[in-house]
Motif scaffolding. Structure first.
Motif, mmCIF file in Angstrom:
data_model
loop_
_atom_site.group_PDB
_atom_site.id
_atom_site.type_symbol
_atom_site.label_atom_id
_atom_site.label_comp_id
_atom_site.label_asym_id
_atom_site.label_seq_id
_atom_site.Cartn_x
_atom_site.Cartn_y
_atom_site.Cartn_z
ATOM 1 N N ALA A 1 0.835 -1.202 0.000
ATOM 2 C CA ALA A 1 0.000 0.000 0.000
ATOM 3 C C ALA A 1 0.868 1.251 0.000
ATOM 4 C CB ALA A 1 -0.939 -0.002 1.202
ATOM 5 N N VAL A 2 1.958 1.203 0.769
ATOM 6 C CA VAL A 2 2.906 2.323 0.812
ATOM 7 C C VAL A 2 3.522 2.553 -0.564
ATOM 8 C CG1 VAL A 2 5.083 3.135 1.783
ATOM 9 C CG2 VAL A 2 3.446 1.901 3.236
ATOM 10 N N GLN A 3 3.996 1.479 -1.172
ATOM 11 C CA GLN A 3 4.700 1.603 -2.445
ATOM 12 C C GLN A 3 3.799 2.142 -3.559
ATOM 13 O OE1 GLN A 3 7.963 1.268 -2.591
ATOM 14 N NE2 GLN A 3 7.989 0.712 -0.431
ATOM 15 N N ILE A 4 2.523 1.753 -3.531
ATOM 16 C CA ILE A 4 1.608 2.231 -4.568
ATOM 17 C C ILE A 4 1.366 3.729 -4.420
ATOM 18 C CG2 ILE A 4 -0.750 2.066 -5.470
ATOM 19 C CD1 ILE A 4 -0.675 -0.914 -4.681
ATOM 20 N N VAL A 5 1.092 4.182 -3.198
ATOM 21 C CA VAL A 5 0.885 5.620 -2.985
ATOM 22 C C VAL A 5 2.128 6.393 -3.382
ATOM 23 C CG1 VAL A 5 0.472 7.430 -1.274
ATOM 24 C CG2 VAL A 5 -0.837 5.309 -1.168
ATOM 25 N N ALA A 6 3.293 5.924 -2.940
ATOM 26 C CA ALA A 6 4.541 6.622 -3.264
ATOM 27 C C ALA A 6 4.777 6.668 -4.769
ATOM 28 C CB ALA A 6 5.717 5.947 -2.563
ATOM 29 N N ALA A 7 4.439 5.593 -5.466
ATOM 30 C CA ALA A 7 4.629 5.562 -6.919
ATOM 31 C C ALA A 7 3.782 6.634 -7.602
ATOM 32 C CB ALA A 7 4.271 4.177 -7.463
ATOM 33 N N TYR A 8 2.538 6.756 -7.174
ATOM 34 C CA TYR A 8 1.681 7.811 -7.731
ATOM 35 C C TYR A 8 2.214 9.195 -7.377
ATOM 36 C CZ TYR A 8 -2.174 4.824 -9.360
ATOM 37 O OH TYR A 8 -2.944 3.923 -10.055
ATOM 38 N N GLN A 9 2.635 9.386 -6.134
ATOM 39 C CA GLN A 9 3.138 10.693 -5.717
ATOM 40 C C GLN A 9 4.381 11.098 -6.507
ATOM 41 O OE1 GLN A 9 3.248 9.917 -1.288
ATOM 42 N NE2 GLN A 9 2.376 11.968 -1.224
ATOM 43 N N ILE A 10 5.331 10.182 -6.645
ATOM 44 C CA ILE A 10 6.577 10.521 -7.335
ATOM 45 C C ILE A 10 6.344 10.731 -8.824
ATOM 46 C CG2 ILE A 10 8.879 9.676 -7.936
ATOM 47 C CD1 ILE A 10 8.511 10.789 -5.095
ATOM 48 N N THR A 11 5.433 9.961 -9.415
ATOM 49 C CA THR A 11 5.120 10.172 -10.829
ATOM 50 C C THR A 11 4.560 11.571 -11.043
ATOM 51 O OG1 THR A 11 4.655 7.815 -11.111
ATOM 52 C CG2 THR A 11 3.850 9.296 -12.816
ATOM 53 N N GLU A 12 3.645 11.997 -10.166
ATOM 54 C CA GLU A 12 3.097 13.351 -10.273
ATOM 55 C C GLU A 12 4.186 14.398 -10.046
ATOM 56 O OE1 GLU A 12 -0.793 14.282 -10.592
ATOM 57 O OE2 GLU A 12 0.087 12.722 -11.854
ATOM 58 N N ALA A 13 5.076 14.128 -9.090
ATOM 59 C CA ALA A 13 6.172 15.066 -8.823
ATOM 60 C C ALA A 13 7.082 15.213 -10.043
ATOM 61 C CB ALA A 13 6.983 14.590 -7.619
ATOM 62 N N LEU A 14 7.407 14.109 -10.688
ATOM 63 C CA LEU A 14 8.257 14.176 -11.882
ATOM 64 C C LEU A 14 7.587 14.984 -12.992
ATOM 65 C CD1 LEU A 14 9.670 10.529 -12.003
ATOM 66 C CD2 LEU A 14 10.935 12.616 -11.455
ATOM 67 N N LYS A 15 6.283 14.823 -13.146
ATOM 68 C CA LYS A 15 5.554 15.611 -14.151
ATOM 69 C C LYS A 15 5.700 17.103 -13.860
ATOM 70 C CE LYS A 15 1.936 12.049 -14.654
ATOM 71 N NZ LYS A 15 0.504 11.760 -14.390
ATOM 72 N N ILE A 16 5.572 17.461 -12.586
ATOM 73 C CA ILE A 16 5.714 18.869 -12.204
ATOM 74 C C ILE A 16 7.136 19.351 -12.434
ATOM 75 C CG2 ILE A 16 5.654 20.476 -10.244
ATOM 76 C CD1 ILE A 16 3.365 18.698 -9.093
ATOM 77 N N LEU A 17 8.110 18.537 -12.073
ATOM 78 C CA LEU A 17 9.517 18.948 -12.177
ATOM 79 C C LEU A 17 9.948 19.155 -13.623
ATOM 80 C CD1 LEU A 17 11.055 16.609 -9.449
ATOM 81 C CD2 LEU A 17 10.541 19.054 -9.261
ATOM 82 N N VAL A 18 9.406 18.351 -14.559
ATOM 83 C CA VAL A 18 9.756 18.522 -15.972
ATOM 84 C C VAL A 18 8.731 19.405 -16.693
ATOM 85 C CG1 VAL A 18 10.947 16.309 -16.021
ATOM 86 C CG2 VAL A 18 8.571 16.432 -16.799
ATOM 87 N N GLU A 19 7.801 19.975 -15.905
ATOM 88 C CA GLU A 19 6.813 20.941 -16.406
ATOM 89 C C GLU A 19 5.880 20.351 -17.452
ATOM 90 O OE1 GLU A 19 9.035 24.424 -17.505
ATOM 91 O OE2 GLU A 19 10.095 24.467 -15.579
ATOM 92 N N ASP A 20 5.527 19.078 -17.283
ATOM 93 C CA ASP A 20 4.546 18.438 -18.163
ATOM 94 C C ASP A 20 3.181 18.495 -17.480
ATOM 95 O OD1 ASP A 20 3.209 17.007 -20.070
ATOM 96 O OD2 ASP A 20 4.307 15.130 -19.790
ATOM 97 N N VAL A 21 2.640 19.714 -17.357
ATOM 98 C CA VAL A 21 1.409 19.908 -16.586
ATOM 99 C C VAL A 21 0.201 19.247 -17.242
ATOM 100 C CG1 VAL A 21 2.218 22.018 -15.475
ATOM 101 C CG2 VAL A 21 1.048 22.148 -17.691
ATOM 102 N N GLU A 22 0.241 19.058 -18.535
ATOM 103 C CA GLU A 22 -0.881 18.430 -19.230
ATOM 104 C C GLU A 22 -1.059 16.981 -18.793
ATOM 105 O OE1 GLU A 22 -3.029 19.970 -21.254
ATOM 106 O OE2 GLU A 22 -1.935 21.824 -20.774
ATOM 107 N N ALA A 23 0.011 16.361 -18.317
ATOM 108 C CA ALA A 23 -0.048 14.949 -17.943
ATOM 109 C C ALA A 23 -0.530 14.736 -16.508
ATOM 110 C CB ALA A 23 1.332 14.307 -18.121
ATOM 111 N N LEU A 24 -0.680 15.813 -15.728
ATOM 112 C CA LEU A 24 -1.083 15.665 -14.335
ATOM 113 C C LEU A 24 -2.479 15.059 -14.216
ATOM 114 C CD1 LEU A 24 0.253 19.028 -12.887
ATOM 115 C CD2 LEU A 24 1.075 16.742 -12.301
ATOM 116 N N ARG A 25 -2.672 14.263 -13.174
ATOM 117 C CA ARG A 25 -3.957 13.609 -12.934
ATOM 118 C C ARG A 25 -4.831 14.519 -12.077
ATOM 119 N NH1 ARG A 25 -2.450 10.394 -9.483
ATOM 120 N NH2 ARG A 25 -3.576 11.336 -7.757
#
Length: 338
Positions: free
Chosen positions: A190-214
Motif C-alpha cells: 500500500a505504501v509503495q503504490i501511494v509513493a509511486a503515484y506521488q513521485i510520478t506526479e512530482a516528476l511531471k511537475i519537475l519537468v513541467e509536463d502539466v498536461e499529464a497531471l492527474r
C-alpha cells in the motif's frame, strides 16, 4: 547522455531536457516514515538537485517492516529518521544535495523552506500537518502532493495552487479520528503504490509536463482489489479561506503557548515548548539517571521509567511513550524537567 540516468532520459516525456530540469529542482518531503522513505529514495535515484527531509521522530523496530531506508542498527541507536535517511541516501547518490531536519513540521519551521521548493511531498501521518502544508502551498504557490495509507488502503491527490481545488475545499475541516497504522496496521505494498503515484506526479511537475497531471482524487484497496477516482474540479470554492478569493490561511495561525498532542494512533504524547530550548544532555543525563535507565545519542536522550519512556530531543521537544493522557504527560514533564 550520462549512463547513470540513461534509462530515465530514454523515456520520451523526460528526455535530456527533463533530466536537466530535475537536476535543477528542489523537493521538500515532509515526513520520513514509510511514504517519506519511498519518495526520498525514488527522488534521489532520479537525480533531483536538492532534497529537504523534515521529520520529528526516530527509528523504532516497528518501522522496519515498511520504512525502506532504515536498518536494525538505526532502530537500536534510536537515530532520528531524517538523519538515518540522509545517511542511507548519501550512499545511493552523492550528487544530490540532501538537507535533513529533525524538527516538528510547523509553519514557523517550514515557511522559509517552502519558499525555495519546487514541489512538496506529503509523507505525514496526520491531517493537522497536511492542512498546514495546504496553506503554505497556496501562500507561496508551490504544488503539493497529498498521500496517505493504512491497512491495504491508500489515497493521493495533487494540489496545484490557483488551478485545482485544495485539500480544504475537499475536506472542509481537519478530520477527527479514523484508522491509523497503530490500530489497523499497514502492509508495505500500500505504501509503495501511494509513493509511486506521488513521485510520478512530482516528476511531471519537475519537468513541467502539466498536461499529464492527474486531476482526480485517487483511492485504492490493494488487498480487496478496489480502485476508484473522482473528479474534483467542481469542488473548488471561491469562499475557501485557503485558496479562495480572500485567502487568510487559517492553519498557519500560531499561538505562542505550550503545544501538547497525542501522536497519531500511538500511545505517545508530544510536548513542544513555546520557545526552542537547547538542553545540556550531560547535565540532563545526570538528573534523569535518578529516575531510570538513560540512553542517548547526539540527537536525543531517552529515560526508561517504570511505566513510561521519556525522550528529549535537542530542540526541546519531548515524547512521553506509554500514555495518551495529556494532563498526566504534562505533569510528568514538569516533574522531570521543571
Amino acid at each position: 547522455m550520462t549512463e547513470r540516468y540513461s534509462r530515465q532520459q530514454l523515456f520520451q516525456p523526460i528526455g535530456n531536457k527533463g533530466q536537466q530540469q530535475i537536476r535543477s529542482k528542489h523537493v521538500l518531503v515532509v515526513g520520513a516514515g514509510a511514504l517519506g522513505s519511498a519518495s526520498a529514495e525514488a527522488l534521489v535515484r532520479a537525480g533531483i538537485g536538492k532534497l529537504t527531509l523534515v521529520d520529528r521522530d526516530y527509528v523504532e523496530w516497528s518501522n522496519l517492516q515498511r520504512q525502506q531506508l532504515y536498518t536494525e542498527q538505526d532502530a537500536q541507536n534510536k537515530l532520528p529518521k531524517a538523519v538515518a535517511a540522509k545517511n542511507r541516501l548519501r550512499q545511493i547518490n552523492t550528487e544530490v544535495k540532501i538537507e535533513a531536519l529533525v524538527m516538528d513540521a510547523q509553519p514557523a519551521n517550514l515557511e522559509s523552506i517552502v519558499q525555495t521548493a519546487d514541489v512538496i511531498i506529503d509523507a505525514t501521518d496526520n491531517f493537522d500537518i497536511r492542512f498546514i502544508l495546504n496553506d503554505l502551498s497556496h501562500k507561496y504557490e508551490v504544488p503539493w502532493i497529498y498521500g496517505s495509507c493504512v491497512g491495504s488502503y491508500g489515497a493521493t491527490y495533487t494540489v496545484i495552487p490557483n488551478v485545482t481545488p485544495c485539500l480544504h475545499c475537499i475536506l472542509k475541516k481537519v478530520p477527527v479520528g479514523g484508522a491509523t497504522c497503530e490500530t489497523a496496521g499497514i502492509i508495505s505494498p500500500a505504501v509503495q503504490i501511494v509513493a509511486a503515484y506521488q513521485i510520478t506526479e512530482a516528476l511531471k511537475i519537475l519537468v513541467e509536463d502539466v498536461e499529464a497531471l492527474r486531476h482526480t482524487f485517487l483511492t485504492f484497496d490493494v488487498w480487496n482489489n478496489q480502485h476508484a477516482e473522482f473528479k474534483t474540479g467542481k469542488m473548488k470554492s471561491d469562499k475557501c479561506s485557503s485558496c479562495g478569493s480572500t485567502q487568510t490561511y487559517p492553519y498557519l495561525a500560531y499561538e505562542n503557548q505550550l503545544k501538547t498532542e497525542v501522536l497519531c494512533g500511538r500511545e505517545t504524547v508530544q510536548i513542544r515548548p513555546s520557545q526552542r530550548h537547547l538542553y545540556n544532555f550531560d547535565e540532563l543525563e545526570k538528573q534523569l539517571k535518578k529516575q531510570g535507565k538513560v540512553d542517548r545519542n547526539p540527537y536525543l536522550l531517552s529515560c526508561q521509567l517504570p511505566e513510561q519512556r521519556f525522550v528529549i530531543f535537542q530542540d526541546g521537544r519531548v515524547f512521553i511513550h506509554g500514555t495518551n493522557d495529556i494532563q498526566f504527560a504534562r505533569s510528568l514533564y514538569y516533574r522531570l524537567l521543571g
